[in-house]
Design an enzyme around this catalytic site. Sequence first.
Site, mmCIF file in Angstrom:
data_model
loop_
_atom_site.group_PDB
_atom_site.id
_atom_site.type_symbol
_atom_site.label_atom_id
_atom_site.label_comp_id
_atom_site.label_asym_id
_atom_site.label_seq_id
_atom_site.Cartn_x
_atom_site.Cartn_y
_atom_site.Cartn_z
ATOM 1 N N ARG A 27 0.618 -1.127 -0.057
ATOM 2 C CA ARG A 27 0.042 -0.388 -0.342
ATOM 3 C C ARG A 27 0.972 1.010 0.361
ATOM 4 O O ARG A 27 0.576 2.105 -0.414
ATOM 5 C CB ARG A 27 -0.719 0.109 1.576
ATOM 6 C CG ARG A 27 -2.259 -1.258 1.421
ATOM 7 C CD ARG A 27 -2.599 -1.058 3.002
ATOM 8 N NE ARG A 27 -3.780 -0.135 2.563
ATOM 9 C CZ ARG A 27 -4.916 -0.294 2.106
ATOM 10 N NH1 ARG A 27 -5.354 -1.325 1.771
ATOM 11 N NH2 ARG A 27 -5.200 1.268 2.248
ATOM 12 N N TRP A 74 2.326 6.143 6.340
ATOM 13 C CA TRP A 74 2.735 7.031 4.680
ATOM 14 C C TRP A 74 2.682 9.070 5.160
ATOM 15 O O TRP A 74 1.915 9.503 5.359
ATOM 16 C CB TRP A 74 1.369 6.800 3.879
ATOM 17 C CG TRP A 74 2.155 7.866 2.625
ATOM 18 C CD1 TRP A 74 2.983 6.723 1.477
ATOM 19 C CD2 TRP A 74 1.927 8.774 1.898
ATOM 20 N NE1 TRP A 74 3.070 7.601 0.918
ATOM 21 C CE2 TRP A 74 2.491 8.604 1.062
ATOM 22 C CE3 TRP A 74 0.877 9.472 2.623
ATOM 23 C CZ2 TRP A 74 2.300 9.584 -0.123
ATOM 24 C CZ3 TRP A 74 0.615 10.532 1.820
ATOM 25 C CH2 TRP A 74 1.491 10.312 0.526
ATOM 26 N N GLU A 490 -1.823 6.178 -20.244
ATOM 27 C CA GLU A 490 -1.740 5.342 -19.846
ATOM 28 C C GLU A 490 -0.108 4.500 -19.589
ATOM 29 O O GLU A 490 0.754 4.030 -18.786
ATOM 30 C CB GLU A 490 -3.030 4.233 -19.353
ATOM 31 C CG GLU A 490 -2.123 2.297 -18.909
ATOM 32 C CD GLU A 490 -2.208 2.142 -17.027
ATOM 33 O OE1 GLU A 490 -2.843 4.154 -16.687
ATOM 34 O OE2 GLU A 490 -2.304 2.383 -16.518
ATOM 35 N N HIS A 513 2.013 19.969 -31.699
ATOM 36 C CA HIS A 513 1.766 21.218 -30.971
ATOM 37 C C HIS A 513 2.995 21.609 -29.969
ATOM 38 O O HIS A 513 2.465 22.473 -29.030
ATOM 39 C CB HIS A 513 0.530 21.473 -31.239
ATOM 40 C CG HIS A 513 0.043 20.741 -32.263
ATOM 41 N ND1 HIS A 513 -0.490 22.019 -32.958
ATOM 42 C CD2 HIS A 513 -1.673 20.092 -32.791
ATOM 43 C CE1 HIS A 513 -1.740 21.578 -33.633
ATOM 44 N NE2 HIS A 513 -1.602 20.778 -33.829
ATOM 45 N N LYS A 612 -0.853 2.513 -2.832
ATOM 46 C CA LYS A 612 -1.613 1.830 -4.186
ATOM 47 C C LYS A 612 -2.829 2.288 -4.230
ATOM 48 O O LYS A 612 -3.993 2.709 -5.066
ATOM 49 C CB LYS A 612 -1.503 0.186 -3.596
ATOM 50 C CG LYS A 612 -2.224 -0.914 -3.989
ATOM 51 C CD LYS A 612 -1.899 -0.773 -5.893
ATOM 52 C CE LYS A 612 -3.466 -2.604 -6.630
ATOM 53 N NZ LYS A 612 -3.011 -1.952 -8.040
HETATM 54 C C1 AGP Z 1 -1.647 3.024 -11.093
HETATM 55 O O1 AGP Z 1 -0.718 2.911 -11.503
HETATM 56 C C2 AGP Z 1 -1.414 4.226 -10.064
HETATM 57 N N1 AGP Z 1 -1.037 4.003 -8.691
HETATM 58 C C3 AGP Z 1 -2.791 5.136 -9.428
HETATM 59 O O2 AGP Z 1 -2.791 6.296 -10.358
HETATM 60 C C4 AGP Z 1 -3.733 4.391 -8.950
HETATM 61 O O3 AGP Z 1 -4.513 4.443 -10.512
HETATM 62 C C5 AGP Z 1 -5.165 5.371 -8.613
HETATM 63 O O4 AGP Z 1 -4.458 6.347 -7.810
HETATM 64 C C6 AGP Z 1 -6.666 5.090 -8.572
HETATM 65 O O5 AGP Z 1 -6.021 4.274 -8.173
HETATM 66 P P1 AGP Z 1 -7.789 3.084 -7.798
HETATM 67 O O6 AGP Z 1 -8.561 2.996 -9.079
HETATM 68 O O7 AGP Z 1 -7.605 2.472 -6.813
HETATM 69 O O8 AGP Z 1 -8.723 3.890 -7.447
#
Ligand code: AGP
Length: 617
Positions: A27, A74, A490, A513, A612
Amino acid sequence: MCGIVGYVGKQKAAPLILEGLKRLEYRGYDSAGLVLLENGRFTVAKKIGRVANLETVTAPLPLPGHHGMGHTRWATHGGVTDANAHPHVSSDGRIALIHNGVIENYSKLKAFLLGKGYTFVSETDTEVLCNLIAYHYAKEPAAAAGDSRFVNSVRKALGHTEGTYGIVVMATDAPGELVTARKGSPLILGLGDGESLVASDVAAIVSRTQNVVYLKDGQIAHLTATTFAITTQNSGTVDPVIDKVTWSIADAEKGAYAHFMEKEIFEQPAALENAMRGRFSEDGSTAQFGGLNLSAGEFRGIERFMFCACGTALHACMVTEHLIERFARIPVECDYASEFRYRNAPLFRNTLFFVMSQSGETIDTLAALREAKRKGYKVLAVNNVVGSSIAREADGGIYQHVGPEVGVASTKAFTSQLLIGAMLALYIGRLRDLSFGEGVQIVRALKGAPDLARRALQQADHIRGIAQRYAHHTDMLFLGRLALFPIALEGALKLKEISYIHAEGYPAAEMKHGPIALVSEQCPSVFFAPSGEMLNKVVSSMQEIKARKGPIIAIVTADVELPAGLADETIVIPECHEAVLPIVASIPVQLLSYYIAVARGCDVDKPRNLAKSVTVE
Ligand code: AGP
């Protein structure tokens, strides 16, 4: 972000808490700690860095007791130091606390407590809450029959608290008891055989029990090894629902793979099967979903869709936007959940909201959901974690059913969101103008997605070779058109989050651009060049890059032949229907990012600064 695990039972608590903390590592965190209670005394250990550091400092200690709790922090309030790590113990030594979330009025509370003689050793809001509980505990009369001094003091302290929390509390006077409460931060009770657990994530407790209770906002639970009782912040009683976790500990382990991300990339064919299982109509022309809680008639009345999400999930929404507009011809808007919640957007009547979130705990997405509901709109959720805050607060939704995703970089959750988005577009399209024949074609294509993903994965060794040749670069562009523009975004996000290479995604034609100024021999471009109406345009963009000596990695469908010498590297994916193309095209960029990160020696599953699920603003 922060992680919580608490234990009371027959076993020695410390090893179970350390194991639980390791399962929460994914996490994202910067320090870890634990507290144990034995003979009316707390033993506390905390250390910055990995759980392994905590294990090192606790290895020589006796670590007594069958009752304790641990935390991965964190940092939000106060730097990354041992003193700021949790657990915190009140200055009178009677209360210990671990906390996820933010106490917003902590400075006012701290001033009050300083006036009452409480002292502080950290800079955290959590230590303030800990002392506030101790203050109320000291004031609370010894328990009357059927009452708990411990629970009451927690309830009173929370009554003066503004902000968000998931907390677990221990008291020296209450051996064998844990009190836990939530508001905006997930907590799950685990009911084992002669033992009780509490955690912020099922992964921390699923090795002990599959019987769980998802605590709701405003609830307080009182646990012993063999009993649990839930009350509300207003002292109401709660009839708890005991759920069964459907996945096992093996699902949350990486097995023979080097990283969770690698495992999850290769799990995608099975994940796609699971996400679509039982979700096509008998006549094979449309999709069907059990939990939308909206009739076909109500869906027909929808004139607009609004999608809100963050990060990778937002990219899945953008692909869904494209497909709904193609198949159903209904306008769709996508927004960053973090922006939508504050920008007070004018909204049309007959708009249906969707939020997408793998974790179901992303605070910005949850806030966007609440804002839309506050304005009177229905909100449906696409979400992977059963019982998550978003799943509970939405009016209905679609579970992704891909099992736990542990790697910080989302992969299988993303492609399953793409699949569900395509199925949703099909479903809405079939309620309107999409013909039976077109529906059948799309269903066939979607059913073929797992096999196409399997074939795309066969390029892994080839892509690893490319990654090794390009891993030294510091900048990279990802360029695609239409539904592959979000996949370009992505690809860039994936690369930067795990390899720390600066990367940007653009619609291929937008490149001239501005971003073209970056192009040189040192800045490779990854192009999506599938067959179809846009191929010639994409080839022109590639020529423009080539003319400026930019190296090109082209991801092409099998039926595409690029002009000789245009691409420096070519990755071939199977030809497929436009509904499935974004899924298939995602796989090479996931693999490319993964292998580049590995080649650069990065910690793929725990990238720096990332969590996470982002449960703070
Ligand atoms: C994905 O690779 C990222 N770690 C991050 O952008 C993630 O998708 C975003 O924080 C949203 O998380 P969620 O889908 O659990 O809401």
